[in-house]
Design a protein around this motif. Structure first.
Motif, short mmCIF file in Angstrom:
data_model
loop_
_atom_site.label_atom_id
_atom_site.label_comp_id
_atom_site.label_asym_id
_atom_site.label_seq_id
_atom_site.Cartn_x
_atom_site.Cartn_y
_atom_site.Cartn_z
N VAL A 193 -52.25 -25.61 35.84
CA VAL A 193 -52.79 -24.65 36.80
C VAL A 193 -52.98 -23.31 36.09
O VAL A 193 -52.23 -22.99 35.17
N PHE A 194 -54.00 -22.58 36.51
CA PHE A 194 -54.36 -21.33 35.82
C PHE A 194 -54.25 -20.18 36.83
O PHE A 194 -54.99 -20.14 37.79
N ALA A 195 -53.30 -19.26 36.57
CA ALA A 195 -53.10 -18.11 37.46
C ALA A 195 -53.45 -16.83 36.70
O ALA A 195 -53.76 -16.88 35.50
N GLY A 196 -53.37 -15.71 37.38
CA GLY A 196 -53.58 -14.44 36.68
C GLY A 196 -54.49 -13.54 37.49
O GLY A 196 -55.51 -13.99 38.00
N VAL A 197 -54.12 -12.28 37.56
CA VAL A 197 -54.80 -11.35 38.45
C VAL A 197 -56.12 -10.84 37.86
O VAL A 197 -56.96 -10.33 38.58
N GLY A 198 -56.32 -11.07 36.56
CA GLY A 198 -57.57 -10.57 35.97
C GLY A 198 -58.12 -11.55 34.95
O GLY A 198 -58.10 -11.28 33.76
N LYS A 199 -58.60 -12.70 35.44
CA LYS A 199 -59.14 -13.68 34.49
C LYS A 199 -60.55 -13.25 34.09
O LYS A 199 -61.37 -12.92 34.96
N THR A 200 -60.84 -13.31 32.82
CA THR A 200 -62.19 -12.94 32.37
C THR A 200 -63.14 -14.12 32.60
O THR A 200 -62.70 -15.25 32.82
N ASP A 201 -64.44 -13.85 32.51
CA ASP A 201 -65.42 -14.94 32.66
C ASP A 201 -65.18 -16.01 31.60
O ASP A 201 -65.28 -17.20 31.89
N ASP A 202 -64.89 -15.59 30.39
CA ASP A 202 -64.64 -16.57 29.31
C ASP A 202 -63.47 -17.48 29.67
O ASP A 202 -63.50 -18.68 29.42
N GLU A 203 -62.43 -16.89 30.24
CA GLU A 203 -61.25 -17.69 30.61
C GLU A 203 -61.58 -18.66 31.75
O GLU A 203 -61.17 -19.82 31.74
N LEU A 204 -62.35 -18.18 32.73
CA LEU A 204 -62.73 -19.06 33.85
C LEU A 204 -63.57 -20.22 33.31
O LEU A 204 -63.38 -21.38 33.70
N GLU A 205 -64.47 -19.92 32.38
CA GLU A 205 -65.34 -20.98 31.82
C GLU A 205 -64.52 -21.99 31.02
O GLU A 205 -64.78 -23.19 31.09
N LEU A 206 -63.53 -21.51 30.28
CA LEU A 206 -62.68 -22.42 29.51
C LEU A 206 -61.92 -23.35 30.47
O LEU A 206 -61.84 -24.57 30.24
N ALA A 207 -61.37 -22.78 31.54
CA ALA A 207 -60.62 -23.58 32.52
C ALA A 207 -61.54 -24.62 33.16
O ALA A 207 -61.14 -25.77 33.38
N LEU A 208 -62.78 -24.22 33.44
CA LEU A 208 -63.75 -25.16 34.04
C LEU A 208 -64.09 -26.27 33.05
O LEU A 208 -64.12 -27.45 33.41
N ALA A 209 -64.32 -25.87 31.81
CA ALA A 209 -64.72 -26.86 30.80
C ALA A 209 -63.61 -27.87 30.55
O ALA A 209 -63.87 -29.06 30.37
N LEU A 210 -62.37 -27.41 30.55
CA LEU A 210 -61.26 -28.33 30.27
C LEU A 210 -60.83 -29.11 31.52
O LEU A 210 -60.11 -30.10 31.41
N GLY A 211 -61.22 -28.61 32.70
CA GLY A 211 -60.90 -29.34 33.93
C GLY A 211 -59.46 -29.21 34.36
O GLY A 211 -58.73 -30.20 34.50
N VAL A 212 -59.02 -27.96 34.59
CA VAL A 212 -57.64 -27.77 35.04
C VAL A 212 -57.47 -28.30 36.47
O VAL A 212 -58.45 -28.48 37.20
N HIS A 213 -56.21 -28.55 36.82
CA HIS A 213 -55.93 -29.09 38.16
C HIS A 213 -56.46 -28.15 39.23
O HIS A 213 -57.17 -28.55 40.14
N HIS A 214 -56.10 -26.86 39.13
CA HIS A 214 -56.75 -25.86 39.97
C HIS A 214 -56.55 -24.48 39.39
O HIS A 214 -55.64 -24.26 38.58
N LEU A 215 -57.42 -23.57 39.78
CA LEU A 215 -57.26 -22.16 39.42
C LEU A 215 -56.67 -21.45 40.62
O LEU A 215 -57.11 -21.68 41.75
N ASN A 216 -55.68 -20.62 40.39
CA ASN A 216 -55.14 -19.80 41.47
C ASN A 216 -55.97 -18.53 41.53
O ASN A 216 -55.87 -17.67 40.66
N VAL A 217 -56.78 -18.44 42.58
CA VAL A 217 -57.71 -17.32 42.70
C VAL A 217 -57.03 -16.19 43.44
O VAL A 217 -56.33 -16.41 44.43
N GLU A 218 -57.23 -14.97 42.96
CA GLU A 218 -56.46 -13.84 43.47
C GLU A 218 -57.24 -12.92 44.41
O GLU A 218 -56.68 -11.99 44.96
N SER A 219 -58.56 -13.14 44.56
CA SER A 219 -59.35 -12.24 45.41
C SER A 219 -60.70 -12.89 45.75
O SER A 219 -61.12 -13.85 45.10
N ARG A 220 -61.37 -12.30 46.73
CA ARG A 220 -62.72 -12.76 47.08
C ARG A 220 -63.66 -12.52 45.90
O ARG A 220 -64.52 -13.35 45.59
N GLU A 221 -63.45 -11.40 45.22
CA GLU A 221 -64.31 -11.06 44.09
C GLU A 221 -64.21 -12.11 42.99
O GLU A 221 -65.21 -12.53 42.41
N GLU A 222 -62.98 -12.56 42.73
CA GLU A 222 -62.80 -13.58 41.69
C GLU A 222 -63.43 -14.91 42.14
O GLU A 222 -64.04 -15.62 41.34
#
Ligand code: LLP
Length: 423
Positions: free
Chosen positions: A100-129
């Motif tokens: 699982v991927f958490a964090g209050v300020g994930k960058t676009d690169d980090e979100l893309e890496l998590a998507l590419a690797l297929g994590v179980h889920h991302l813990n999203v911290e805001s509507r903006e994210e």
């Protein structure tokens, strides 16, 4: 309990004498016990398994690749907070599908890496994210699995620097905002928003705040289900406390039992993210006495480790037990008040900062230059928060398994530090 024990006047990690290890590898030195790491991991796993739970070990506590490999082989999942930590999981053979991927300020690169690797889920911290994640997933033709981090506004009764679930903290969204976001979930076509996440703080020694937060978050999740949301995952975070100075922290089983009544029969997939509970008492820091000096009525024991190796005392005034490795007494068997006749000392490091201390006003036996001291409970947020301040190469890490000890990170050299600056 852990596998560091005094036997015949010396401290051992499992079957290995720590004085011998320090002689072989030098000081300062981090030493971990594999048996303790596994035992503590299994304690959380077994406590939450009856609730449909699995453990995502929180890498930030201690992220050495060999330790991750040990836990991955045992079936652990992982909780990461950066692209770098995700790369570590992959390198250690951990499964992204159990990460699982958490964090209050994930960058676009980090979100893309998590998507590419297929994590179980991302813990999203805001509507903006969520909007950013939706856009990025859309660009790559993927659907992101996500949980929304809720800030349940509960006081975890821990140090204010490691409190994360009160409304004034930067983490997650309040319940009203969470309701709005779930109501608008169809706007995020590339996100499968199927979970909620909470983490109220670290070093929780009492169960009641955790129970209150679980009650609020599960009530929210149940409501969402009634409103038609296909809610599958409840990520209850980590934070289970450990014994530092005393036996104050409640066993992890009590946390699981407190959560059970809210979860039974509801078929949620439950995830917990302990870091400190797994690694904290599985590691110690060894330091040698450089000098002992007496001035202005105080005894200063100056050792070769300091805030660069273990910043917790400086940052949070944390208590870490400190005691000689060669000793006929186990300090953990003695309370602070049960050491009559011992002189007080400040155990300090060599760094040019007044906050560079490991222990203040401690009853310690007579120690001399060359003696080896053990700083206990240093396995979590010890090495992982170490720094190179004062151009100090970081210490090696050694993993003990039974009678065997192996270096799992070599000592850094000054050359390692200068290299990136030779530009
Ligand atoms: N999950 C989330 C979302 C977290 O923020 C943390 C820790 C954990 C899990 C793991 O918490 P644990 O089980 O280890 O308590 N440096 C501080 C602790 C900072 C904790 C940050 N977040 C210390 O040395 O006490």
């Amino acid at each position: 309990m852990d596998d560091f024990r005094y036997e015949n006047g010396t401290l051992k990690a499992e079957g290995v004498d720590l004085e011998e290890l320090a002689r072989a590898h030098g000081t300062p030195l981090y030493v971990y016990s594999a048996a303790t790491l596994l035992d503590h991991y299994r304690k959380v796993r077994d406590a939450f398994a009856p609730l449909g739970g699995w453990v995502a070990y929180s890498l930030k506590a201690c992220s050495n690749l060999s330790i991750l490999r040990l836990l991955a082989r045992e079936g652990a999942g992982f909780d990461v907070v950066s692209g770098g930590e995700l790369v570590r999981v992959r390198e250690a053979g951990g499964s992204p599908a159990r990460t699982v991927f958490a964090g209050v300020g994930k960058t676009d690169d980090e979100l893309e890496l998590a998507l590419a690797l297929g994590v179980h889920h991302l813990n999203v911290e805001s509507r903006e994210e969520l909007e950013r994640l939706d856009k990025l997933a859309g660009i790559h033709g993927l659907v992101a699995r996500a949980a929304l981090r809720i800030n349940p506004d509960v006081d975890p009764k821990t140090h204010r620097y490691i409190t994360t679930g009160k409304k004034e903290n930067k983490f997650g969204v309040d319940l009203a905002t969470a309701r709005e976001i779930f109501a608008e979930r169809s706007c995020f076509a590339h996100v499968d928003l199927k979970g909620v996440h909470m983490h109220i703080g670290s070093q929780l020694t009492e169960v009641a705040p955790f129970k209150e937060a679980v009650e609020r978050v599960v009530a929210f999740a149940d409501d969402q289900r009634r409103a038609g949301v296909d809610l599958s995952w409840l990520n209850l975070g980590g934070g289970f406390g450990i014994w530092y100075s005393d036996r104050a922290a409640r066993p992890v089983l009590e946390f699981a039992q407190a959560a059970a009544p809210f979860l039974e029969g509801k078929r949620y997939e439950v995830i917990v993210e302990p870091g400190r509970f797994v690694a904290g008492n599985a590691g110690v820091l060894l330091a040698r006495v450089i000098d002992v000096k007496r001035t202005a009525g105080r005894r200063f024991v100056i050792v070769d480790a300091g805030m660069t190796e273990l910043i917790r005392p400086s940052l949070y005034k944390s208590y870490h037990r400190v005691w000689p490795v060669r000793s006929s007494e186990d300090p953990r068997a003695l309370g602070e008040s049960e050491k009559p006749g011992l002189e007080l000392a400040d155990v300090v490091g060599p760094i040019c900062e007044s906050t560079d201390f490991l222990a203040l006003d401690r009853s310690l036996p007579e120690v001399a230059r060359g003696d080896l001291l053990c700083i206990f409970s240093a396995g979590a947020y010890g090495f992982s928060m170490s720094s190179n301040y004062n151009t100090r190469p970081r210490p090696p890490e050694v993993l003990v398994e039974g009678e065997r000890a192996r270096v799992i990170r070599r000592r850094e050299t000054v050359e390692d530090l200068l290299g990136p600056e030779r530009v």
